[in-house]
Design a protein around this motif. Structure first.
Motif, short mmCIF file in Angstrom:
data_model
loop_
_atom_site.label_atom_id
_atom_site.label_comp_id
_atom_site.label_asym_id
_atom_site.label_seq_id
_atom_site.Cartn_x
_atom_site.Cartn_y
_atom_site.Cartn_z
N HIS A 72 0.87 -1.17 0.00
CA HIS A 72 0.00 0.00 0.00
C HIS A 72 0.91 1.22 0.00
O HIS A 72 1.46 1.61 1.04
N GLU A 73 1.09 1.81 -1.17
CA GLU A 73 2.10 2.86 -1.35
C GLU A 73 1.95 4.04 -0.40
O GLU A 73 2.94 4.46 0.22
N PRO A 74 0.76 4.61 -0.23
CA PRO A 74 0.65 5.78 0.66
C PRO A 74 1.11 5.48 2.08
O PRO A 74 1.75 6.31 2.73
N SER A 75 0.80 4.27 2.57
CA SER A 75 1.17 3.91 3.93
C SER A 75 2.67 3.69 4.07
O SER A 75 3.27 4.02 5.09
N PHE A 112 5.24 5.79 6.42
CA PHE A 112 6.22 5.18 7.32
C PHE A 112 7.60 5.80 7.11
O PHE A 112 8.30 6.15 8.07
N TYR A 113 7.99 5.95 5.86
CA TYR A 113 9.30 6.53 5.53
C TYR A 113 9.38 7.98 6.01
O TYR A 113 10.35 8.37 6.69
N LEU A 155 1.13 5.75 12.93
CA LEU A 155 1.58 5.36 11.60
C LEU A 155 0.37 4.87 10.80
O LEU A 155 -0.45 4.10 11.31
N GLN A 156 0.26 5.28 9.55
CA GLN A 156 -0.90 4.91 8.75
C GLN A 156 -1.03 3.40 8.63
O GLN A 156 -2.14 2.86 8.70
N LEU A 157 0.09 2.71 8.46
CA LEU A 157 0.06 1.25 8.35
C LEU A 157 -0.54 0.61 9.59
O LEU A 157 -1.30 -0.36 9.50
#
Length: 341
Positions: free
Chosen positions: A33-36, A40-41, A169-171
């Motif tokens: 999931h690219e946005p998440s 994180f980065y 964190l979104q994840l």
């Protein structure tokens, strides 16, 4: 967080640090999931800032971080979901040896977890064929993310803040992981030639004395996803109980659902926090701890979590961080299963 003598955990070979104590977070993903991942980065870079002075793209050479380096992960946007993308980058606070501040991202999307229906169907058929021949199939995660903080970092010194940081964190917030853990760890030098012969015996001794210690392992060593042909599903596994143990909704379902998980956790210092997508975060006490078997400090809150997650814990762990085979890593995996003598 209470302050042990961290110098006992640092280890050098020829004046180069090869073991460094830290507070680490590992997240494993079945689906990209690219946005998440970008979140994180960005949040990790914001938290660690200039501490991450060196970077590598997977080779043994480290270079000073530049503006171009910092743009690498954002440049992955649109490419992460491509099958077998093999995107990786590593950051460290040290050029030689291993620093307590680090950040690593590895992304390699798999057909069976693709958002493309045709690719996902093809991947599932391939897994079913393998299952019919060999039984349950171990499969790779699509992304493995790791960040570590020096023990004197503000987030490491204030566990309530660290818990909040992880949950934001979104994840984590959206439950987009397959599993994860956060706890006290030893960063290990697995790149410098020859040091593992001196490092790994010391790592084994420390992990056998301090049950709360962890170490980073690549997805190639662990098998945290397992395809079950009887159900046609990929089942998530967890490595081991930690200060924070993150369970996907898939994990919770395997444990019988939220109510049964609460019952298995039972009364005690461990807490359960609910997340989106039916995921949960188990917290083994107010702060991460080392424990000390020589002092009969057996970490009861960690054991409480370990009992609750035992049905979905990895059954076997044969390899050390350098990929060598050793008996002590299995003993480490099972530390919280054994009743104190």
């Amino acid at each position: 967080m209470s302050s042990p003598d961290w110098s006992k955990l640092e280890f050098k070979v020829d004046d180069v640090v090869v073991l460094s104590p830290c507070l680490s977070l590992s997240l494993h993903l079945e689906r990209v999931h690219e946005p998440s991942i970008l979140d994180f980065y960005e949040r990790s870079m914001e938290a660690l800032g200039s501490l991450l002075a060196y970077s590598s793209l997977g080779s043994s050479s480290w270079r000073k971080v530049s503006a171009r380096t910092l743009a690498t992960v954002p440049s992955w946007k649109g490419r992460m979901s491509k099958i077998g993308s093999g995107l990786q980058i590593y950051f460290s606070s040290m050029e030689k040896g291993v620093g307590p501040a680090s950040l690593s991202l590895f992304v390699s999307a798999t057909p069976y977890s693709s958002d493309n229906p045709a690719e996902a169907t093809k991947g599932q058929k391939e897994l079913k064929t393998t299952y019919d021949k060999h039984g349950d199939v171990n499969v790779f995660t699509s992304a493995d993310l790791y960040v570590s903080f020096p023990v004197e970092h503000p987030l490491a010194r204030e566990p309530a803040q660290m818990l909040s940081w992880v949950r934001q964190l979104q994840l984590v917030r959206e439950g987009r992981f397959s599993s994860g853990s956060c706890g006290l760890a030893l960063n290990c030098d697995i790149i410098s030639g020859g040091v593992q012969f001196a490092m790994e015996p010391r790592l084994a001794v420390l992990c056998q004395q301090y049950p709360g210690l962890e170490f980073h392992l690549s997805s190639g060593v662990m098998r945290l996803l397992r395809y079950n042909g009887r159900t046609g599903r990929i089942l998530h596994k967890v490595r081991r109980a930690s200060w924070l143990t993150l369970l996907s909704g898939n994990c919770v379902e395997q444990l019988g659902g939220l109510d049964k998980l609460r019952a298995k956790l039972g009364e005690g210092p461990a807490l359960l926090h609910t997340l989106e997508n039916k995921a949960v975060l188990l917290q083994a006490g107010p702060e991460p701890r080392l424990g000390d078997l020589s002092q009969r400090d057996f970490l009861p809150a960690y054991r409480q979590v370990a009992r609750a997650i035992r049905p979905i814990r990895l059954e076997q762990l044969e390899r050390t961080p350098t990929g060598a085979f050793a008996d002590w890593v299995q003993d480490w995996l099972e530390t919280f299963d054994r009743e104190p003598a």
